[in-house]
Each structure stands twice: as C-alpha cells, then as structure tokens.
Design a protein around this motif. Structure first.
Motif, PDB file in Angstrom:
ATOM      1  N   UNK A   1     -11.807 -13.181  -0.404  1.00 29.57           N
ATOM      2  CA  UNK A   1     -11.608 -12.788   0.996  1.00 29.57           C
ATOM      3  C   UNK A   1     -10.235 -12.150   1.183  1.00 29.57           C
ATOM      4  N   UNK A   2      -9.215 -12.706   0.537  1.00 22.12           N
ATOM      5  CA  UNK A   2      -7.876 -12.134   0.648  1.00 22.12           C
ATOM      6  C   UNK A   2      -7.810 -10.743   0.043  1.00 22.12           C
ATOM      7  N   UNK A   3      -8.427 -10.566  -1.118  1.00 24.56           N
ATOM      8  CA  UNK A   3      -8.439  -9.248  -1.758  1.00 24.56           C
ATOM      9  C   UNK A   3      -9.127  -8.226  -0.865  1.00 24.56           C
ATOM     10  N   UNK A   4     -10.224  -8.629  -0.241  1.00 24.70           N
ATOM     11  CA  UNK A   4     -10.945  -7.730   0.658  1.00 24.70           C
ATOM     12  C   UNK A   4     -10.084  -7.336   1.849  1.00 24.70           C
ATOM     13  N   UNK A   5      -9.379  -8.299   2.419  1.00 23.17           N
ATOM     14  CA  UNK A   5      -8.538  -8.017   3.582  1.00 23.17           C
ATOM     15  C   UNK A   5      -7.420  -7.038   3.242  1.00 23.17           C
TER      16      UNK A   5
ATOM     17  N   UNK B   1      -7.438  -4.678   0.944  1.00 24.92           N
ATOM     18  CA  UNK B   1      -7.987  -3.331   0.797  1.00 24.92           C
ATOM     19  C   UNK B   1      -8.486  -2.768   2.124  1.00 24.92           C
ATOM     20  N   UNK B   2      -9.009  -3.618   2.978  1.00 22.23           N
ATOM     21  CA  UNK B   2      -9.454  -3.136   4.279  1.00 22.23           C
ATOM     22  C   UNK B   2      -8.278  -2.642   5.116  1.00 22.23           C
TER      23      UNK B   2
ATOM     24  N   UNK C   1     -14.317  -0.871  -1.177  1.00 21.75           N
ATOM     25  CA  UNK C   1     -14.789  -2.104  -1.809  1.00 21.75           C
ATOM     26  C   UNK C   1     -13.940  -2.425  -3.027  1.00 21.75           C
ATOM     27  N   UNK C   2     -13.248  -3.550  -3.057  1.00 19.21           N
ATOM     28  CA  UNK C   2     -12.433  -3.915  -4.223  1.00 19.21           C
ATOM     29  C   UNK C   2     -13.308  -4.106  -5.460  1.00 19.21           C
ATOM     30  N   UNK C   3     -12.847  -3.525  -6.560  1.00 19.70           N
ATOM     31  CA  UNK C   3     -13.584  -3.606  -7.814  1.00 19.70           C
ATOM     32  C   UNK C   3     -12.719  -4.315  -8.852  1.00 19.70           C
ATOM     33  N   UNK C   4     -13.346  -5.233  -9.602  1.00 16.31           N
ATOM     34  CA  UNK C   4     -12.642  -5.954 -10.652  1.00 16.31           C
ATOM     35  C   UNK C   4     -13.494  -5.931 -11.915  1.00 16.31           C
ATOM     36  N   UNK C   5     -12.915  -5.427 -12.993  1.00 15.72           N
ATOM     37  CA  UNK C   5     -13.630  -5.354 -14.263  1.00 15.72           C
ATOM     38  C   UNK C   5     -12.658  -4.973 -15.387  1.00 15.72           C
TER      39      UNK C   5
END
Length: 260
Positions: free
Chosen positions: A69-73, A75-76, A154-158
């Motif tokens: 949720x923090x990562x999304x916030x 980036x938003x 949209x945050x991407x992690x890979x």
C-alpha cells in the motif's frame, strides 16, 4: 549492533555449513559458544526478515522495507519520486493479495491490495509456480524483489522471491562472509565484524560448562544469560578491539555500531 537475540524456543544444533572452526591454521577459531550463538541469531533473524520485520539481513542486503500500500501511494503521488525510492533497489514488500495471475509465457505474478485501481505487481520466474499455485486471495505474503519502475502508474517489482527463500540465501551469504572475516579477509559489510565481536563477547561471558554444542538447551540458556549480562556492552567493545589488535578488518564498523 542491533540486539536480535529474542527469547524464542530454538533448538540449537551443530551448524550444517562449514564454519571457520575448520579454517586453516592461523585463522581465528570461533568457540562452540560462538558457533551456537550464530546459529541462534540466524534462526531468529530469518524469522524476522520472512515476516517483513527489521533484521540484520535487511541491513546486510541494503533493502527498502515497505508495504504494498505504501509503495502504491508513493507512485500515485509522484512516479519520479517512486523511481528514486524503489527503481533498481532491493525491496522487501509486505501485502495482502488481490489476485494471483499468469502473465506472458505463463510467468506468474501477484497483485497486491491498495487504494489504487491497479495494485503493485510482484513478478516471479516459473520455478515458483508450484508455491504460487497454493496461494489464496486475501492472504498476506512477504516478498523480496527488485524495483522495476511503474507502468501506467502501477508499481512493478521483479524478479521476486518469497521472503523466507530470500532469507535462507541471504544468511548463507552472511555466513560465508563471516567465515572469510575469520580467515583474515577484508570484511564486506559493517555487520560482519560487529557480529563477530558480539559472538566473541558472548563466549567470553559464557559460564562453564556452557553445554555447547552437546546440550542444546543448556547451551541456549548460557547464550541468553550472556546476552542479558550487564557486562555485555563492555565485552563487545573489548572483542572488537581484540580483532583490531589481531590485524583483522574492522574498518567498516561505523562509530555508532561500535559496542559501547
């Protein structure tokens, strides 16, 4: 060094990986108490890392610890700021699953809950398919990834690993680094000589007989008692000086990490 020796029921056994006790002549030989203390610390720290908590491994790897949720916030609010915080960084992400998906080439990925329409995504290689197939929506998971920017906000992690798998790999690296330090090689991170100093301090304060390694329960009690000793900080300071006087590399230990 952060005190991680929490009071947990850990059965101490002989380490299965070769430690510096088998190192060549002239290298530092950790005592049975020191080896058992490493085993206990590794067990406790792996659990903390796997749950998304603060850990020595996290310090060693240089991770960013964040909820989905923090990562999304972030980036938003500002994608540039999001990239500065996460892109190319090692990230430990804790979140609740919104969906479990199969992407291009049947490569699995997870989508986390967030306030955004499209939640952060964690992408895995196919080797993780069997484990991912057992996950359920709404389940809380902790994953270790590299930040890969954002697509359409949209945050991407890979690529990603489950945190417990990453913890096992990471602690193998720590133990190898500790072995190298005991053998007289330069320390690759400040936590290595700091840990070695803590283990030597515990061994110095351990009562005899310690029970290590033949009596796991007695050994654990001995270690716990040493950790709680009012003399532990002074013993750490003396242990660090011991390694310094022996010509071993303690240069990476920051002043604030020096045992006081």
């Amino acid at each position: 060094m952060r005190t991680i020796f929490r009071r947990v029921n850990i059965v101490l056994t002989l380490c299965t990986l070769p430690l510096a006790a088998q190192a060549s002549a002239g290298a530092y030989q950790p005592s049975p108490v020191e080896q058992a203390a490493l085993k206990q610390l590794a067990q406790d720290d792996r659990q903390s890392f796997s749950r998304g908590g603060v850990s020595i491994l996290g310090d060693f790897l240089g991770i960013v610890n964040v909820t989905a949720a923090q990562a999304s916030e972030v980036y938003q609010e500002n994608e540039v700021a999001g990239d500065q915080k996460f892109l190319g960084k090692k990230v430990l992400i804790t979140g609740t699953l919104r969906s479990i998906n199969s992407g291009l080439g049947n490569s699995p990925y997870l989508v986390f809950d967030s306030r955004a329409i499209a939640g952060p995504q964690a992408h895995f290689d196919k080797a993780q398919i069997e484990r991912i197939a057992k996950l359920k929506k709404g389940q809380k998971v902790v994953v270790y990834c590299q930040g890969a920017g954002a697509i359409g906000g949209t945050p991407m992690f890979k690529p990603c690993l489950f945190a417990d798998d990453a913890a096992d790999r990471g602690w193998l690296e720590i133990r190898q680094s500790l072995d190298a330090f005991y053998a007289g090689k330069p320390a690759n991170h400040s936590v290595i000589p700091a840990m070695a100093s803590a283990f030597r301090a515990i061994s110095t304060l351990a009562r005899a007989p310690s029970g290590c390694p033949d009596s796991p329960s007695t050994c654990k009690q001995t270690i716990d008692a040493a950790v709680q000793s009012p003399d532990i900080n002074e013993a750490k300071k003396q242990a660090l000086q011991f390694f310094r006087d022996a010509g071993m590399d303690v240069s990476k230990v920051k002043q604030k990490e020096n045992p006081k």
